[in-house]
Motif scaffolding. Structure first.
Motif, PDB file in Angstrom:
ATOM      1  N   GLU A 168       0.828  -1.209   0.000  1.00  0.00           N
ATOM      2  CA  GLU A 168       0.000   0.000   0.000  1.00  0.00           C
ATOM      3  C   GLU A 168       0.863   1.260   0.000  1.00  0.00           C
ATOM      4  OE1 GLU A 168      -2.984  -0.213   3.078  1.00  0.00           O
ATOM      5  OE2 GLU A 168      -3.540  -2.251   2.465  1.00  0.00           O
ATOM      6  N   LEU A 169       1.978   1.242   0.732  1.00  0.00           N
ATOM      7  CA  LEU A 169       2.892   2.378   0.734  1.00  0.00           C
ATOM      8  C   LEU A 169       3.490   2.573  -0.659  1.00  0.00           C
ATOM      9  CD1 LEU A 169       4.407   4.637   2.210  1.00  0.00           C
ATOM     10  CD2 LEU A 169       6.098   2.911   2.912  1.00  0.00           C
ATOM     11  N   TYR A 170       3.820   1.484  -1.318  1.00  0.00           N
ATOM     12  CA  TYR A 170       4.355   1.544  -2.683  1.00  0.00           C
ATOM     13  C   TYR A 170       3.349   2.217  -3.618  1.00  0.00           C
ATOM     14  CZ  TYR A 170       6.363  -0.015  -7.103  1.00  0.00           C
ATOM     15  OH  TYR A 170       6.900  -0.047  -8.360  1.00  0.00           O
ATOM     16  N   HIS A 171       2.088   1.812  -3.534  1.00  0.00           N
ATOM     17  CA  HIS A 171       1.051   2.403  -4.390  1.00  0.00           C
ATOM     18  C   HIS A 171       0.779   3.860  -4.011  1.00  0.00           C
ATOM     19  CE1 HIS A 171       0.285  -1.159  -6.691  1.00  0.00           C
ATOM     20  NE2 HIS A 171       0.163  -1.866  -5.573  1.00  0.00           N
ATOM     21  N   TRP A 172       0.783   4.164  -2.727  1.00  0.00           N
ATOM     22  CA  TRP A 172       0.590   5.537  -2.264  1.00  0.00           C
ATOM     23  C   TRP A 172       1.695   6.427  -2.842  1.00  0.00           C
ATOM     24  CZ3 TRP A 172       3.660   8.807   0.697  1.00  0.00           C
ATOM     25  CH2 TRP A 172       3.049   9.958   1.200  1.00  0.00           C
ATOM     26  N   ALA A 173       2.953   6.004  -2.693  1.00  0.00           N
ATOM     27  CA  ALA A 173       4.078   6.795  -3.197  1.00  0.00           C
ATOM     28  C   ALA A 173       3.995   6.953  -4.718  1.00  0.00           C
ATOM     29  CB  ALA A 173       5.397   6.144  -2.793  1.00  0.00           C
ATOM     30  N   HIS A 174       3.648   5.867  -5.405  1.00  0.00           N
ATOM     31  CA  HIS A 174       3.537   5.915  -6.861  1.00  0.00           C
ATOM     32  C   HIS A 174       2.402   6.848  -7.306  1.00  0.00           C
ATOM     33  CE1 HIS A 174       3.858   4.651 -11.016  1.00  0.00           C
ATOM     34  NE2 HIS A 174       2.558   4.446 -11.015  1.00  0.00           N
ATOM     35  N   ASP A 175       1.261   6.745  -6.654  1.00  0.00           N
ATOM     36  CA  ASP A 175       0.107   7.567  -7.016  1.00  0.00           C
ATOM     37  C   ASP A 175       0.403   9.066  -6.907  1.00  0.00           C
ATOM     38  OD1 ASP A 175      -1.345   5.276  -7.493  1.00  0.00           O
ATOM     39  OD2 ASP A 175      -2.544   5.405  -5.650  1.00  0.00           O
ATOM     40  N   PHE A 176       1.265   9.446  -5.968  1.00  0.00           N
ATOM     41  CA  PHE A 176       1.576  10.857  -5.750  1.00  0.00           C
ATOM     42  C   PHE A 176       2.960  11.233  -6.275  1.00  0.00           C
ATOM     43  CE2 PHE A 176      -1.760   9.898  -2.711  1.00  0.00           C
ATOM     44  CZ  PHE A 176      -2.649  10.914  -2.997  1.00  0.00           C
ATOM     45  N   GLY A 177       3.606  10.326  -6.999  1.00  0.00           N
ATOM     46  CA  GLY A 177       4.919  10.617  -7.569  1.00  0.00           C
ATOM     47  C   GLY A 177       5.987  10.874  -6.522  1.00  0.00           C
ATOM     48  N   ALA A 178       5.831  10.264  -5.359  1.00  0.00           N
ATOM     49  CA  ALA A 178       6.704  10.568  -4.222  1.00  0.00           C
ATOM     50  C   ALA A 178       7.828   9.558  -4.004  1.00  0.00           C
ATOM     51  CB  ALA A 178       5.854  10.660  -2.958  1.00  0.00           C
ATOM     52  N   GLU A 179       8.016   8.630  -4.924  1.00  0.00           N
ATOM     53  CA  GLU A 179       8.995   7.558  -4.726  1.00  0.00           C
ATOM     54  C   GLU A 179      10.406   8.075  -4.473  1.00  0.00           C
ATOM     55  OE1 GLU A 179       7.102   7.933  -7.543  1.00  0.00           O
ATOM     56  OE2 GLU A 179       6.467   5.996  -8.309  1.00  0.00           O
ATOM     57  N   ARG A 180      10.775   9.168  -5.087  1.00  0.00           N
ATOM     58  CA  ARG A 180      12.146   9.666  -4.991  1.00  0.00           C
ATOM     59  C   ARG A 180      12.262  11.014  -4.270  1.00  0.00           C
ATOM     60  NH1 ARG A 180      15.031   5.795  -6.590  1.00  0.00           N
ATOM     61  NH2 ARG A 180      14.515   4.589  -8.417  1.00  0.00           N
ATOM     62  N   PHE A 181      11.154  11.477  -3.675  1.00  0.00           N
ATOM     63  CA  PHE A 181      11.226  12.708  -2.892  1.00  0.00           C
ATOM     64  C   PHE A 181      12.067  12.469  -1.639  1.00  0.00           C
ATOM     65  CE2 PHE A 181       6.875  14.432  -4.437  1.00  0.00           C
ATOM     66  CZ  PHE A 181       7.463  14.933  -5.575  1.00  0.00           C
ATOM     67  N   PRO A 182      12.663  13.504  -1.092  1.00  0.00           N
ATOM     68  CA  PRO A 182      13.347  13.336   0.190  1.00  0.00           C
ATOM     69  C   PRO A 182      12.368  12.826   1.248  1.00  0.00           C
ATOM     70  CG  PRO A 182      13.899  15.453  -0.785  1.00  0.00           C
ATOM     71  CD  PRO A 182      12.786  14.866  -1.618  1.00  0.00           C
ATOM     72  N   VAL A 183      12.874  12.003   2.146  1.00  0.00           N
ATOM     73  CA  VAL A 183      12.091  11.476   3.263  1.00  0.00           C
ATOM     74  C   VAL A 183      12.612  12.155   4.526  1.00  0.00           C
ATOM     75  CG1 VAL A 183      11.454   9.430   4.586  1.00  0.00           C
ATOM     76  CG2 VAL A 183      11.776   9.263   2.101  1.00  0.00           C
ATOM     77  N   VAL A 184      11.737  12.865   5.211  1.00  0.00           N
ATOM     78  CA  VAL A 184      12.106  13.586   6.425  1.00  0.00           C
ATOM     79  C   VAL A 184      11.540  12.839   7.626  1.00  0.00           C
ATOM     80  CG1 VAL A 184      11.772  15.723   7.735  1.00  0.00           C
ATOM     81  CG2 VAL A 184      12.209  15.817   5.260  1.00  0.00           C
ATOM     82  N   ALA A 185      12.413  12.537   8.575  1.00  0.00           N
ATOM     83  CA  ALA A 185      11.998  11.926   9.839  1.00  0.00           C
ATOM     84  C   ALA A 185      12.712  12.675  10.954  1.00  0.00           C
ATOM     85  CB  ALA A 185      12.360  10.446   9.865  1.00  0.00           C
ATOM     86  N   TYR A 186      12.102  12.728  12.133  1.00  0.00           N
ATOM     87  CA  TYR A 186      12.761  13.470  13.209  1.00  0.00           C
ATOM     88  C   TYR A 186      14.045  12.785  13.642  1.00  0.00           C
ATOM     89  CZ  TYR A 186      13.835  16.508  16.947  1.00  0.00           C
ATOM     90  OH  TYR A 186      14.514  17.413  17.719  1.00  0.00           O
ATOM     91  N   ASN A 187      14.021  11.482  13.780  1.00  0.00           N
ATOM     92  CA  ASN A 187      15.225  10.715  14.118  1.00  0.00           C
ATOM     93  C   ASN A 187      15.439   9.726  12.978  1.00  0.00           C
ATOM     94  OD1 ASN A 187      17.296   9.242  15.219  1.00  0.00           O
ATOM     95  ND2 ASN A 187      16.241   8.770  17.135  1.00  0.00           N
TER      96      ASN A 187
END
Length: 183
Positions: free
Chosen positions: A81-100
């Motif tokens: 589901e995360l794979y499809h979510w990222a694909h649907d919004f073109g977010a596969e290669r966007f930076p990933v921000v996490a606090y830690n």
């Protein structure tokens, strides 16, 4: 600046022995939320036994119960589901921000491992650590907890519990403010 904000709630601090129990992701443009998603992650079983340790104290942080976790989505379903979510919004290669980011990346890696879908990596962009940015920006602070840095920027969580989606969004807003993309 467009990025994916991400946070895990976990069953303990050791990603090799403990489990991810909740994942929250939000696609953000600076401080604006474009879309978000949250999953409760069910335990992995092998030979009828849970393969990871679940610590009561760690579960209290998120407020999740073992009953809720057992009804969650399998690691395989979460990654799909995360794979499809990222694909649907073109977010596969966007930076990933996490606090830690090192902590969250370790649990992200374990979630992929537990899913058995190592060839399907939903978020492949560079990882950014908001905590490291805070430590550099505000050197000499006594504490660099998410809540302490949120207070410094006039942000706060809605309650006392740590939900993965809310923490992801707050980390994203904080990161955006610290790197100059937000208000």
């Amino acid at each position: 600046m467009r990025f994916v904000a991400l946070d895990f709630e976990t069953s303990g601090l050791d990603p090799m022995q403990c489990a991810p129990v909740q994942l929250g992701v939000a696609l953000m443009e600076n401080e604006e939320i474009i879309t978000g998603r949250e999953w409760i992650i069910a335990p992995s079983y092998r030979d009828g036994k849970i393969t990871r340790r679940y610590e009561v104290g760690a579960l209290r942080v998120s407020g999740l119960t073992m009953e809720q976790i057992e009804l969650g989505d399998s690691p395989r379903d979460v990654i799909r589901e995360l794979y499809h979510w990222a694909h649907d919004f073109g977010a596969e290669r966007f930076p990933v921000v996490a606090y830690n980011a090192p902590f969250d990346f370790a649990f992200y890696s374990q979630l992929i491992y537990l899913s058995g879908l190592s060839s399907q990596v939903p978020l492949a962009g560079p990882w950014q650590c908001a905590r490291l940015v805070a430590m550099h920006t505000y050197s000499g602070q006594q504490t660099y907890t998410l809540d302490a840095m949120l207070r410094k920027h006039g942000l706060q969580r809605e309650g006392t519990l740590h939900g993965a989606l809310e923490d992801a969004i707050l980390a994203g807003k904080l990161y955006s403010r610290m790197v100059g993309g937000g208000s």
